[in-house]
Design a protein around this motif. Structure first.
Motif, PDB file in Angstrom:
ATOM      1  N   THR A 151      -6.976   5.167  12.724  1.00 20.71           N
ATOM      2  CA  THR A 151      -8.154   4.583  12.071  1.00 20.71           C
ATOM      3  C   THR A 151      -8.881   3.678  13.062  1.00 20.71           C
ATOM      4  OG1 THR A 151      -7.111   4.680   9.924  1.00 20.71           O
ATOM      5  CG2 THR A 151      -8.862   3.081  10.141  1.00 20.71           C
ATOM      6  N   GLN A 156     -13.349  -8.521   1.215  1.00 19.97           N
ATOM      7  CA  GLN A 156     -14.319  -7.738   0.435  1.00 19.97           C
ATOM      8  C   GLN A 156     -13.909  -7.774  -1.046  1.00 19.97           C
ATOM      9  OE1 GLN A 156     -14.325  -3.918   2.213  1.00 19.97           O
ATOM     10  NE2 GLN A 156     -16.385  -3.422   1.577  1.00 19.97           N
ATOM     11  N   GLU A 205     -18.236  -8.545   4.401  1.00 20.24           N
ATOM     12  CA  GLU A 205     -19.383  -8.200   3.554  1.00 20.24           C
ATOM     13  C   GLU A 205     -19.800  -9.304   2.586  1.00 20.24           C
ATOM     14  OE1 GLU A 205     -20.158  -4.391   2.029  1.00 20.24           O
ATOM     15  OE2 GLU A 205     -18.636  -3.500   3.308  1.00 20.24           O
ATOM     16  N   HIS A 236     -23.642  -4.771   6.209  1.00 21.41           N
ATOM     17  CA  HIS A 236     -24.385  -3.506   6.300  1.00 21.41           C
ATOM     18  C   HIS A 236     -25.864  -3.787   6.516  1.00 21.41           C
ATOM     19  CE1 HIS A 236     -21.190  -0.671   5.471  1.00 21.41           C
ATOM     20  NE2 HIS A 236     -20.715  -1.521   4.568  1.00 21.41           N
ATOM     21  N   GLU A 268       0.821  -1.217   0.000  1.00 15.14           N
ATOM     22  CA  GLU A 268       0.000   0.000   0.000  1.00 15.14           C
ATOM     23  C   GLU A 268       0.852   1.263   0.000  1.00 15.14           C
ATOM     24  OE1 GLU A 268      -3.759  -2.045   2.333  1.00 15.14           O
ATOM     25  OE2 GLU A 268      -2.303  -0.889   3.461  1.00 15.14           O
ATOM     26  N   GLN A 322      -0.179   8.201   7.969  1.00 14.43           N
ATOM     27  CA  GLN A 322      -1.374   8.975   8.339  1.00 14.43           C
ATOM     28  C   GLN A 322      -1.240   9.493   9.763  1.00 14.43           C
ATOM     29  OE1 GLN A 322      -5.095   7.513   7.133  1.00 14.43           O
ATOM     30  NE2 GLN A 322      -4.385   7.714   5.051  1.00 14.43           N
ATOM     31  N   ASN A 337     -19.703   3.341   6.355  1.00 15.18           N
ATOM     32  CA  ASN A 337     -18.516   3.190   5.493  1.00 15.18           C
ATOM     33  C   ASN A 337     -17.357   3.947   6.129  1.00 15.18           C
ATOM     34  OD1 ASN A 337     -20.764   3.494   2.844  1.00 15.18           O
ATOM     35  ND2 ASN A 337     -19.527   1.696   3.182  1.00 15.18           N
ATOM     36  N   GLY A 338     -16.194   3.305   6.119  1.00 18.81           N
ATOM     37  CA  GLY A 338     -14.990   3.974   6.626  1.00 18.81           C
ATOM     38  C   GLY A 338     -14.896   4.010   8.140  1.00 18.81           C
ATOM     39  N   SER A 339     -15.761   3.266   8.847  1.00 14.76           N
ATOM     40  CA  SER A 339     -15.707   3.319  10.316  1.00 14.76           C
ATOM     41  C   SER A 339     -14.589   2.437  10.883  1.00 14.76           C
ATOM     42  CB  SER A 339     -17.061   2.933  10.913  1.00 14.76           C
ATOM     43  OG  SER A 339     -17.462   1.678  10.412  1.00 14.76           O
ATOM     44  N   GLY A 340     -13.952   1.599  10.039  1.00 12.66           N
ATOM     45  CA  GLY A 340     -12.785   0.830  10.485  1.00 12.66           C
ATOM     46  C   GLY A 340     -13.027  -0.662  10.632  1.00 12.66           C
ATOM     47  N   LYS A 341     -14.123  -1.164  10.098  1.00  7.40           N
ATOM     48  CA  LYS A 341     -14.468  -2.586  10.272  1.00  7.40           C
ATOM     49  C   LYS A 341     -13.416  -3.491   9.632  1.00  7.40           C
ATOM     50  CE  LYS A 341     -18.453  -1.943   8.124  1.00  7.40           C
ATOM     51  NZ  LYS A 341     -18.397  -0.505   7.824  1.00  7.40           N
ATOM     52  N   SER A 342     -13.134  -3.230   8.341  1.00  6.52           N
ATOM     53  CA  SER A 342     -12.153  -4.092   7.649  1.00  6.52           C
ATOM     54  C   SER A 342     -10.773  -3.944   8.273  1.00  6.52           C
ATOM     55  CB  SER A 342     -12.060  -3.732   6.166  1.00  6.52           C
ATOM     56  OG  SER A 342     -13.309  -3.878   5.579  1.00  6.52           O
ATOM     57  N   THR A 343     -10.426  -2.740   8.686  1.00 11.60           N
ATOM     58  CA  THR A 343      -9.099  -2.526   9.288  1.00 11.60           C
ATOM     59  C   THR A 343      -8.962  -3.354  10.562  1.00 11.60           C
ATOM     60  OG1 THR A 343      -9.172  -0.289   8.412  1.00 11.60           O
ATOM     61  CG2 THR A 343      -7.498  -0.735  10.067  1.00 11.60           C
ATOM     62  N   TYR A 356      -2.755   4.083   9.824  1.00  8.23           N
ATOM     63  CA  TYR A 356      -2.090   3.569   8.618  1.00  8.23           C
ATOM     64  C   TYR A 356      -0.767   4.303   8.439  1.00  8.23           C
ATOM     65  CZ  TYR A 356      -5.893   0.663   6.961  1.00  8.23           C
ATOM     66  OH  TYR A 356      -6.800  -0.348   6.824  1.00  8.23           O
TER      67      TYR A 356
HETATM   68  N1  LIG Z   1      -4.550   0.934   3.079  1.00 10.13           N
HETATM   69  C1  LIG Z   1      -5.031   2.048   3.616  1.00 10.13           C
HETATM   70  N2  LIG Z   1      -4.220   3.113   3.775  1.00 10.13           N
HETATM   71  C2  LIG Z   1      -4.684   4.241   4.333  1.00 10.13           C
HETATM   72  N3  LIG Z   1      -5.945   4.410   4.777  1.00 10.13           N
HETATM   73  C3  LIG Z   1      -6.785   3.380   4.649  1.00 10.13           C
HETATM   74  C4  LIG Z   1      -6.380   2.145   4.061  1.00 10.13           C
HETATM   75  N4  LIG Z   1      -7.436   1.304   4.070  1.00 10.13           N
HETATM   76  C5  LIG Z   1      -8.457   1.983   4.638  1.00 10.13           C
HETATM   77  N5  LIG Z   1      -8.057   3.219   4.973  1.00 10.13           N
HETATM   78  C6  LIG Z   1      -8.875   4.250   5.639  1.00 10.13           C
HETATM   79  O1  LIG Z   1      -9.236   3.748   6.903  1.00 10.13           O
HETATM   80  C7  LIG Z   1     -10.577   4.059   7.197  1.00 10.13           C
HETATM   81  C8  LIG Z   1     -11.336   2.783   7.553  1.00 10.13           C
HETATM   82  O2  LIG Z   1     -11.369   1.945   6.412  1.00 10.13           O
HETATM   83  P1  LIG Z   1     -12.019   0.502   6.479  1.00 10.13           P
HETATM   84  O3  LIG Z   1     -11.840  -0.115   5.149  1.00 10.13           O
HETATM   85  O4  LIG Z   1     -11.500  -0.205   7.661  1.00 10.13           O
HETATM   86  O5  LIG Z   1     -13.551   0.890   6.723  1.00 10.13           O
HETATM   87  P2  LIG Z   1     -14.829  -0.013   6.678  1.00 10.13           P
HETATM   88  O6  LIG Z   1     -15.584   0.287   7.918  1.00 10.13           O
HETATM   89  O7  LIG Z   1     -14.479  -1.432   6.426  1.00 10.13           O
HETATM   90  O8  LIG Z   1     -15.553   0.614   5.408  1.00 10.13           O
HETATM   91  P3  LIG Z   1     -16.576  -0.038   4.364  1.00 10.13           P
HETATM   92  O9  LIG Z   1     -17.854  -0.313   5.088  1.00 10.13           O
HETATM   93  O10 LIG Z   1     -16.732   1.039   3.352  1.00 10.13           O
HETATM   94  O11 LIG Z   1     -15.919  -1.264   3.817  1.00 10.13           O
HETATM   95  C9  LIG Z   1     -11.133   4.774   5.975  1.00 10.13           C
HETATM   96  O12 LIG Z   1     -11.143   6.152   6.254  1.00 10.13           O
HETATM   97  C10 LIG Z   1     -10.163   4.480   4.874  1.00 10.13           C
HETATM   98  O13 LIG Z   1     -10.000   5.586   4.021  1.00 10.13           O
END
Ligand SMILES: Nc1ncnc2c1ncn2[C@@H]1O[C@H](COP(=O)(O)OP(=O)(O)OP(=O)(O)O)[C@@H](O)[C@H]1O
Length: 621
Positions: free
Chosen positions: A385, A451, A537, A568, A129, A381, A405-411, A378
């Motif tokens: 996150t 995803q 998802e 979702h 990344e 940054q 969206n973007g709340s940090g679930k996947s992270t 990240y």
């Molecule tokens: N590789 C990355 N590098 C920098 N920032 C990232 C990276 N991946 C995700 N982010 C940021 O981290 C935040 C959380 O992302 P994440 O994918 O965890 O959200 P999410 O809750 O899974 O979203 P969604 O429901 O849209 O899948 C977002 O603001 C995204 O822009």
């Protein structure tokens, strides 16, 4: 004066760097394949000596012919035999060299490609990344098929050029030592200015990398099947094409300016060289005319003057060209030495890796994973996150993660899978810090559907079997996993069953729908006998009923494992034993569906919104 000296110092440093990189390249290739490299180097060395050998036998032959009436035919004949031997020998060396070089080129290209791919597998997600690492990887891999051999052959050419240069210079020194000095001074004059132009060119090349990436991306958008539909429907073709054209035109203008500059400098020095050369040749003709030199020696010296001058230029040009490619060498060496950000590989590289506790070496059975005050930003940054997350996942419990969206679930899930290293707080497995375990063994106990899961353009067998390579040939196991993901019927109806090629990239490929591909990815995760299953998802490609069926099955299967899914849809989330609600990197609510509804917070609101829109739809229908 000081300015020029500083410039010279800089160029000498860059020359030294070039030589150092050349030696490093030799070492690298030597390690890859001694079998072809040793003969190749020996042949290059012999090739270096051949021009002067040819020159000398020709000179002796001519001299012997010119005085033949004095010394007899036998003398001429013996020189003629030597003349033939050298030419046959030269031919033999040429043939041997073509064979060795052809093989060496293939071997270097193959080994280099494998080495780069091997290195890529040791990198971490954060490395992929990282834009600059990505650039580096792209550059070294795009050129790995031809560039390393090209560099090797340049360096080997320089080596044989130096041998020719030294041997021809010795001949000239025997005639007039200062002739070599004149040729040397003129040739070295050109180095400084040419190196300067090169430096400018390197910088341009370096600065251009992001633009190169952009131009590559334009061609990707224009030529890839996965992007084709959108490009067509949104009629983006000409817009993207124009952007691509503009980028290429920009490159062309800059390249043309540098080329003009280079041609001006080269022309000037070529003229200077020519004047010196004609003067020296005139001198040799004069000496022959007055009888100091024989006709064969005149031929020899003219050839030696030209050879010395050509080789001096050749060696300089070779070094210049090599230093032009230095950037590639630099990138390649940097890439090969790049420290990985991957937690698993970093752990392997630690000096203490061999002494991991016996606890770490034992195979892991994950029954519980806890996050204790885990925060994560990240790389590059400023803000976090994931923020101070405290949560426990237990065996026999299914957990749904919901949130905007973007709340940090996947992270959060990527942290759980140990894909990033620099988080704060601790992640514990069975009550112990996860870092005390062999992380590879921990990862082996996890099955996941990302995803953006991969569509492997391979057979259905590979697509499912990649979940557990040991079971790749066990059709029954593969079909069982397919059955759980409700894709078994589709596979059974494919022309070659499990061995049907999927996707459209290769011949006889059978394309699946988005939902079918997703079910294949789910089967892949299920095939792995894991302790933790993660579905990011599952709803993205499945219709609501299919998702519900799948999750019910998932719930049933996960009764002896940890099952986590991100969704979702509240209708799906409510099936889980435990629901985590995320907002802005934090877990703001957790509990069962009933508990969260009673709480009347964000989850209850989400539920109401989705339930009322569903009720409205029903009413309208
Ligand atoms: N590789 C990355 N590098 C920098 N920032 C990232 C990276 N991946 C995700 N982010 C940021 O981290 C935040 C959380 O992302 P994440 O994918 O965890 O959200 P999410 O809750 O899974 O979203 P969604 O429901 O849209 O899948 C977002 O603001 C995204 O822009």
């Amino acid at each position: 004066m000081n300015f020029i000296w500083k410039g010279c110092q800089h160029e000498l440093a860059s020359l030294w760097k070039t030589v150092r990189h050349g030696l490093q390249l030799f070492r690298l290739i030597f390690r890859m394949n001694k079998k072809y490299m040793i003969p190749s180097m020996m042949l290059h060395i012999i090739q270096g000596a051949v021009p002067v050998m040819t020159l000398m036998v020709t000179q002796n032959l001519l001299n012997s012919v010119s005085v033949g009436w004095k010394e007899g035919e036998y003398r001429v004949l013996s020189h003629f035999v030597w003349f033939i031997v050298i030419y046959v020998f030269k031919n033999f060396i040429d043939v041997a060299q073509s064979y060795v070089e052809g093989n060496l080129q293939a071997v270097i290209s193959n080994s280099m490609n494998v080495m780069i791919c091997e290195k890529s597998t040791t990198l971490g997600l954060a490395d992929f990344e990282n834009a600059s690492i990505n650039d580096q990887l792209k550059r070294v891999s795009q050129e790995s098929t031809y560039r390393p051999y090209q560099l090797y052959s340049q360096m080997a050419g320089i080596t044989s050029g130096i041998i020719t240069l030294i041997s021809s210079a010795i001949l000239l020194v025997l005639w007039k030592w200062w002739v070599v000095l004149v040729i040397f001074i003129i040739s070295t004059f050109s180095i400084y200015s040419i190196f300067k132009i090169n430096r400018e060119q390197f910088q341009i090349y370096l600065d251009r990398t992001p633009k190169y990436r952009e131009s590559w991306y334009m061609t990707y958008l224009l030529t890839n099947d996965s992007t084709f539909k959108e490009v067509k429907i949104f009629q983006l073709g000409s817009y993207l094409l124009n952007r691509y054209r503009d980028l290429l035109h920009g490159f062309f203008l800059v390249d043309r300016r540098i080329l003009l500059k280079r041609i001006r400098v080269t022309f000037l020095y070529d003229m200077l060289e020519m004047v010196a050369l004609f003067w020296l040749i005139g001198l040799a003709i004069h000496e022959t005319f007055i009888g100091v030199m024989m006709i064969g020696s005149l031929y020899g010296y003219i050839q030696a003057i030209m050879l010395t001058q050509n080789q001096m230029n050749g060696v300089i040009q070779g070094l210049v060209q090599f230093s032009q490619n230095n950037l590639y060498m630099e990138q390649l060496l940097l890439f090969l030495q790049l420290p990985t950000s991957d937690p698993v590989n970093r752990q392997k590289q630690l000096p203490s890796a061999t002494e991991l506790s016996c606890h770490a070496n034992a195979s892991v059975q994950i029954t519980q994973i806890s996050f204790n005050q885990v925060s994560f930003a990240y790389p590059g940054q400023d803000s976090d996150t994931i923020r101070e997350v405290d949560v426990t996942f237990k065996k026999g419990q299914t957990v749904a993660i919901v949130g905007k969206n973007g709340s940090g679930k996947s992270t959060l899930m990527k942290l759980l899978m140990q894909l990033y290293k620099d988080y704060r707080g601790t992640i514990q497995v069975n009550g112990r810090n996860v870092l005390d375990y062999d992380l590879q063994k921990v990862q082996e106990r996890m099955g996941v559907v990302f995803q953006d899961f991969v569509h492997y353009e391979m057979s259905a067998r590979h697509n499912i079997g990649f979940g557990s390579l040991a079971e790749l040939e066990q059709d029954e196991r593969l079909m069982d996993a397919a059955k759980v993901a409700a894709i078994d019927q589709v596979i059974a109806n494919l022309p070659n069953g499990l061995d049907t090629q999927l996707g459209k990239w290769f011949d006889e490929g059978h394309q699946l729908s988005g939902g079918q591909w997703q079910r294949i990815a789910i089967a892949r995760a299920i095939l792995r006998s894991a302790d933790v299953y993660i579905l990011d998802e599952p709803s993205s490609f499945l219709d609501p009923l299919a998702e519900r069926d799948l999750l019910q099955l998932f719930m049933h299967l996960m009764r002896d494992t940890i099952g986590i899914f991100i969704t979702h849809r509240i209708s799906s989330a409510r099936l889980a034993d435990q629901i985590l609600v995320m907002e802005d990197g934090r877990i703001i609510e957790q509990g069962s569906h009933a508990e969260l509804i009673r709480l009347g917070g964000v989850y209850a609101q989400m539920y109401q919104v989705q339930a009322s829109s569903f009720a409205e739809e029903v009413a309208v229908n």
